[in-house]
Design a protein around this motif. Structure first.
Motif, PDB file in Angstrom:
ATOM      1  N   THR A  94       0.832  -1.213   0.000  1.00 29.92           N
ATOM      2  CA  THR A  94       0.000   0.000   0.000  1.00 29.92           C
ATOM      3  C   THR A  94       0.864   1.259   0.000  1.00 29.92           C
ATOM      4  O   THR A  94       0.350   2.362   0.092  1.00 29.92           O
ATOM      5  N   LYS A  95       2.189   1.080  -0.079  1.00 29.90           N
ATOM      6  CA  LYS A  95       3.054   2.260   0.051  1.00 29.90           C
ATOM      7  C   LYS A  95       3.690   2.678  -1.266  1.00 29.90           C
ATOM      8  O   LYS A  95       4.575   3.523  -1.290  1.00 29.90           O
TER       9      LYS A  95
ATOM     10  N   ASN B 209       0.633  -1.895   8.472  1.00 32.16           N
ATOM     11  CA  ASN B 209      -0.790  -2.196   8.306  1.00 32.16           C
ATOM     12  C   ASN B 209      -1.190  -3.491   8.976  1.00 32.16           C
ATOM     13  O   ASN B 209      -0.389  -4.409   9.092  1.00 32.16           O
TER      14      ASN B 209
ATOM     15  N   TRP C 201      -7.176  -3.178   4.235  1.00 35.56           N
ATOM     16  CA  TRP C 201      -6.189  -2.996   5.299  1.00 35.56           C
ATOM     17  C   TRP C 201      -6.616  -1.890   6.241  1.00 35.56           C
ATOM     18  O   TRP C 201      -7.530  -1.117   5.962  1.00 35.56           O
ATOM     19  N   GLU C 202      -5.923  -1.862   7.351  1.00 37.15           N
ATOM     20  CA  GLU C 202      -6.198  -0.845   8.358  1.00 37.15           C
ATOM     21  C   GLU C 202      -4.827  -0.404   8.843  1.00 37.15           C
ATOM     22  O   GLU C 202      -3.964  -1.253   9.099  1.00 37.15           O
ATOM     23  N   GLU C 203      -4.603   0.882   8.955  1.00 42.97           N
ATOM     24  CA  GLU C 203      -3.296   1.319   9.424  1.00 42.97           C
ATOM     25  C   GLU C 203      -3.151   0.964  10.888  1.00 42.97           C
ATOM     26  O   GLU C 203      -4.081   1.116  11.672  1.00 42.97           O
ATOM     27  N   SER C 204      -1.970   0.463  11.249  1.00 41.33           N
ATOM     28  CA  SER C 204      -1.721   0.089  12.635  1.00 41.33           C
ATOM     29  C   SER C 204      -1.195   1.325  13.358  1.00 41.33           C
ATOM     30  O   SER C 204      -0.030   1.687  13.232  1.00 41.33           O
ATOM     31  N   TYR C 205      -2.076   1.961  14.099  1.00 45.85           N
ATOM     32  CA  TYR C 205      -1.734   3.208  14.780  1.00 45.85           C
ATOM     33  C   TYR C 205      -0.605   2.984  15.788  1.00 45.85           C
ATOM     34  O   TYR C 205       0.328   3.774  15.901  1.00 45.85           O
TER      35      TYR C 205
END
Length: 799
Positions: free
Chosen positions: A54-55, A132, A123-127
C-alpha cells in the motif's frame, strides 16, 4: 452491501481503480489510483503468488518458509485486457483482476469459479506499531470444506471455525484451544469436487475465519507485514498438498532407527535409572531404539553441560547404551542461564549474540535455569555459532539426536508467556521486532540445531525434533504435538493433529503416547500405543509427576498389547521407510485423511477418525473406554481385515467388533506389504528373507518398497533399492511383476510371499516362464512361497 459509512467507521481501506499495469517475465504488476500495487507471479501453471503493498513500492522479498532449491516454471502464460478486468491465463487456470478495485477471481479453464474475492484485499493502518493490519476475504459457497493449518486441536474439517496462529506454550491444552505451538498458515479448500490451497506466508500473528463470523465468507488477516499469499490449484487435494510441500520443502531421509519406538520422560536420571529402563525393555522383549534425557541431565539446566553427580561419565554411558541398541537423545532449550562462570553465556555475551529490547538492554526472561538471555537465531552468525556448540555432545559423547523444546519461545511468569513484542531481531538482514520474528523463532533454532547435529553426526544422518515450528520447518526437523493430557479426548485430538500435520507438509510428527500431563489408565495407554505405532514419529513421553508411564507401569495385558503393537511397527519398518521416501521424493503425506484419499466421496468430508497409513493400510483407532468395537467408515474399494483376512467392500459405514488387543486395521486388496522380522532395535538381526504379504485382488494394484543402508548418504549416490511390484489378479490366475532400480544390494536373498485371499487352488507356479516344483499340500495350508529375489515375473495358475 457494506455502505461507505460502515467502512469509514471500521477504519478499513480498499484499493481503488487500476491506473497502470506492466508485465515483467512471470510477474504482472497492477497499480491503483491510491498507491496500491498488486504483484501477481506465476510460479507454475497451478501455483500463483499474490503480493500487495500500500506504500507504492515493495519491501525486500524474504521468507524463511520457502524452499529456495525448488525449481519453478510454467507451460503457458498470457495476459489480456478486457473491458472491466485483466485476465491472466496459464495452462491450468485463469485469474481475473477487476479494474475497479483489484478484486480477483480464479477460474478453471471451463470457467467454473474455484475461488473469488468477497471484499478481497483491504487494510487498516496500525496506529500503535506503524505499518498495516492486512486482510483478505474470499467468498465461500455452501458445502465448501476447509482442511489444514497444522496441529489445531479441533475436528479435521475447519468449516465454521476461527483460528489463530501465534506459537504458544499451551501446557495441557484443551480441545479447540487456540493458539498452539505451531504456525502453519496453509489451508485447503474443497468445493464441488475441486480442491485449491492458500498459503498466507506472513509470520506475524495471523487469523483464519472459515465462515465463522459470516456464513459465506472465508477470511484471513495478520497484525502486520504484507498481504502475501500463494494460490494452489488441485483439482485433487493430492496436487494441492504436494505443491505446498514442494514450495516449503521436504526433510532428508531419517536413519531407519528414528522410525523405531522411542521412550521418554521428564526425567530419566541418574545414570542407573536410565540403564534400568533400557534393560527392562530388553528383558521384556519390547523393541525400543531411543531413550531421551530431559532437562535434569544438565548442570542446573545449563544447555551443553552435564550434571556430573547424575552422569559422571556420559560418554561411557552413551556407549554402553549404544552397545545394547539404544540411541541417546538429549533436550536443548533456547534459554541461556545468566551466569558469568558459564562458558556458553560468556561466549554469547562477548559476541553480542543475545536478543535485545528496543531500548538496548538484553531481553531477560525466566525459564528452567532461572533468569536467562536468548540467542537471536534469526542472525546467520548466531546460527553458525549455535551449530558449533554441538561438537562435544555429538562428536565426543556420541549423542544421536537433539530435542528442541520451549522454543515458541516460552517464558515463565509473564502474562503473554513469551518475549515482549519490542524485542529486536536481525531476521537475516531484514531487522524487525518480535511481532514478526516470534512465529519463526523456534524454526530458526531447530534449523541451527539441525546444521550442528548434521555436521557432527556425519557420515551418519542427523535427528532433530522441535516443539514450535513455522511452515518450512520440516526441512530441518521432526516435531511432536506438545504437552497433551492423559485423557480420552486427547487421544481423539492426537489422531486428528497428526493427520492434519501430514496434509500441512509437516509429516514427521507424533504425539506424546499416553499423554504428557496426568496419568493414563492402562486401557487408555494401550489404546494410545495402538494409535501411536501408526504415526510417523512414535514416542511415549510423560511428565512423570503422577507415576510412571513405561509399558510395564501397567498390568500384564497392557504390557502384552504394547509388545504386540510395537512388534507390528518393527515388522512394518520397510513399509514406513517407503512411506517416508515417497513423502520426500513425491511430497505425498505419510498419513492420509479419508477426504484426501477419496475427495469425490462426500461421506469422507467430515470423517475424523479413520486414516490411511502409507498408501495401502487403513487404520481406525478405538477412542472410547470399555469399547470392544466401533462404527467406522470403510472408503470405497476392497479391503482385507488385517486380523482375520476377511474381505470387506468399502463405501459404507459398518460396525466392527474388536478385542482389547486389536483396533480396526485393513489392507487394500491387491497390496503387497513388506515386512522385516521383529527386532529389539534396528539392525539387531541379519536376515535372509523379506516377507511380502500379498492380498489378492481381481484386477491390478501397484506396490513399492524402498530400502538402503538404513543410515548414511550412500543412497544419494544411487545406492538404494527400489522395488516396484504389480499384482494382476484374474479368476484363475495371479501374476506378480517386479521391476528393480538402484545399486544397493539388500542383505537378504529371498522373498517369502504370503498369499492372502486367493480365490482358487494353485495348480502350477511359473517363475520367469519356467514351471517350478512346489509342495502342493504345504502350499495349500501355509499359503506361502519362498523364492529367490532375482525374479521378474511370478505366475500362479489355479484349477
Amino acid at each position: 452491501m457494506i455502505t461507505n459509512t460502515e467502512l469509514e467507521y471500521k477504519g478499513d481501506l480498499y484499493p481503488s481503480k487500476i491506473v497502470a499495469f506492466e508485465q515483467e517475465g512471470d510477474s504482472i504488476f497492477f497499480h491503483t489510483d491510491n498507491k496500491v500495487i498488486l504483484k501477481v507471479t506465476v510460479l507454475r501453471d497451478s501455483l500463483i503468488r499474490f503480493r500487495f503493498t500500500t506504500k507504492g513500492y515493495f519491501s525486500n522479498d524474504f521468507s524463511y518458509a520457502i524452499d529456495k532449491t525448488q525449481l519453478h516454471g510454467y507451460n503457458f502464460l498470457e495476459v489480456t485486457e478486457e473491458e472491466t478486468y485483466y485476465q491472466i491465463q496459464t495452462s491450468k487456470v485463469k485469474a481475473k483482476i477487476q479494474k475497479a478495485d483489484l478484486r480477483t477471481s480464479i477460474l478453471d479453464l471451463n470457467d467454473n469459479v474455484i475461488l473469488e474475492d468477497e471484499l478481497g484485499f483491504h487494510w487498516e493502518e496500525s496506529y500503535e506499531y506503524g505499518g498495516n493490519i492486512v486482510k483478505m476475504s474470499k467468498s465461500s459457497k455452501d458445502g465448501e470444506c476447509f482442511y489444514g493449518l497444522g496441529d489445531k486441536a479441533t475436528q479435521l474439517n475447519l468449516k465454521g471455525k476461527r483460528l489463530e496462529n501465534f506459537a504458544t506454550d499451551q501446557y495441557a491444552y484443551s480441545k479447540d484451544q487456540e493458539p498452539l505451538y505451531k504456525v502453519v498458515p496453509f489451508y485447503i479448500g474443497l468445493q464441488n469436487k475441486q480442491s485449491y490451497g492458500i498459503f498466507f506466508d506472513n509470520t506475524f500473528r495471523t487469523f483464519f475465519d472459515f465462515c465463522h463470523e459470516r456464513r459465506s465468507v472465508a477470511s484471513f488477516w495478520a497484525e502486520g507485514g504484507e498481504m502475501n499469499y500463494y494460490f494452489f490449484y488441485g483439482p485433487k487435494m493430492q496436487d494441492v498438498v504436494t505443491s505446498y510441500t514442494d514450495l516449503t520443502g521436504k526433510p532428508e531421509l531419517p536413519p531407519l532407527w528414528v522410525l523405531g519406538y522411542h521412550q521418554c520422560k521428564w526425567s530419566y536420571y541418574p545414570e542407573n535409572k536410565v540403564k534400568e529402563i533400557a534393560s527392562k525393555f530388553r528383558e521384556l522383549k519390547i523393541p525400543c531404539d531411543a531413550i531421551y534425557l530431559d532437562i535434569d541431565y544438565m548442570e542446573g539446566f545449563r544447555c551443553f553441560t552435564w550434571n556430573k553427580e547424575y552422569f559422571p561419565d556420559p560418554k561411557k554411558m552413551v556407549a554402553e547404551l549404544a552397545d545394547d541398541g539404544f540411541k541417546t537423545i538429549v533436550i536443548i532449550d533456547p534459554g541461556i542461564k545468566i551466569d558469568k562462570d558459564y562458558w556458553v553465556y560468556k561466549e554469547a555475551l562477548e559476541k553480542d549474540y543475545f536478543c535485545k529490547r528496543a531500548d538496548g538492554p538484553y531481553m531477560k526472561g525466566k525459564v528452567w535455569p532461572g533468569e536467562c538471555n536468548f540467542p537471536d537465531y534469526t542472525n546467520p552468525v548466531v546460527r553458525e555459532w549455535w551449530a558449533g556448540l554441538f561438537k562435544e555432545l555429538i562428536s565426543d559423547i556420541g549423542v544421536k539426536g537433539v530435542w528442541n523444546d520451549m522454543n515458541e519461545p516460552a517464558v515463565m511468569e509473564v502474562p503473554n508467556k513469551t518475549f515482549p513484542m519490542d524485542v529486536r531481531h536481525v531476521y537475516d538482514g531484514n531487522p524487525c521486532s518480535h511481532r514478526k520474528a516470534h512465529n519463526i523463532y523456534g524454526t530458526q533454532m531447530a534449523r541451527a540445531t539441525y546444521h550442528g547435529v548434521k555436521r557432527f553426526a556425519y557420515p551418519k544422518r542427523p535427528f532433530v525434533i522441535t516443539r514450535s515450528a513455522y511452515s518450512g520447518a520440516q526441512r530441518y526437523t521432526s516435531s511432536w504435538t506438545g504437552d497433551n493430557v492423559a485423557t480420552w479426548e486427547h487421544l481423539w485430538i492426537a489422531n486428528i493433529q497428526v493427520q492434519r500435520m501430514c496434509i500441512s507438509g509437516m509429516g514427521f510428527t507424533g504425539s506424546d503416547i499416553g499423554g504428557f500431563a496426568e496419568q493414563p489408565t492402562g486401557e487408555l495407554y494401550a489404546r494410545w500405543i495402538q494409535l501411536g505405532v501408526f504415526h510417523p514419529f512414535c514416542r511415549t513421553h510423560s511428565s512423570g509427576h503422577h507415576g510412571d508411564q513405561e509399558p510395564w507401569a501397567f498390568d500384564e495385558d497392557v504390557i502384552n498389547i504394547t509388545r504386540k503393537f510395537i512388534n507390528l511397527r518393527y515388522q512394518l519398518l520397510p513399509y514406513l521407510y517407503t512411506m517416508f521416501w515417497q513423502y520426500i521424493e513425491e511430497g505425498v503425506p505419510m498419513l492420509k485423511p479419508l477426504v484426501y484419499y477419496d475427495q469425490d466421496d462426500i461421506q469422507t468430508h467430515y470423517r475424523n477418525d479413520e486414516f490411511i497409513f502409507g498408501n495401502q493400510i487403513l487404520v481406525c483407532p478405538i477412542l472410547e473406554p470399555n469399547s470392544l468395537g466401533r462404527r467406522m467408515y470403510i472408503p470405497r474399494g476392497e479391503w482385507y481385515n488385517y486380523w482375520t483376512n476377511e474381505l470387506a467392500i468399502g463405501g459404507r459405514e459398518v460396525w466392527i467388533d474388536t478385542k482389547f488387543d486389536e483396533i480396526p486395521v485393513y489392507v487394500k486388496a491387491g497390496a503387497i506389504i513388506p515386512k522385516y522380522p521383529v527386532q529389539q532395535y534396528v539392525g539387531e538381526l541379519e536376515f535372509d528373507e523379506l516377507t511380502l504379504d500379498l492380498y489378492y485382488k481381481n484386477g491390478k494394484e501397484n506396490s513399492v518398497v524402498y530400502e538402503d543402508a538404513q543410515d548414511g548418504y550412500d543412497y544419494k549416490k544411487g545406492r538404494y533399492s527400489f522395488l516396484s511390484f504389480r499384482s494382476i489378479g484374474k479368476e484363475k490366475e495371479l501374476i506378480v511383476q517386479l521391476h528393480k532400480e538402484g545399486k544397493y544390494e539388500t542383505p537378504y536373498t529371498k522373498y517369502r510371499i504370503n498369499f492372502i485371499g486367493l480365490p482358487f487352488r494353485v495348480k502350477e507356479i511359473e517363475i520367469d516362464n519356467e514351471i517350478i516344483s512346489f509342495d502342493r499340500t504345504n502350499f495349500d495350508t501355509e499359503g506361502s512361497l519362498v523364492i529367490d529375489k532375482e525374479f521378474n515375473e511370478l505366475h500362479l495358475i489355479g484349477w
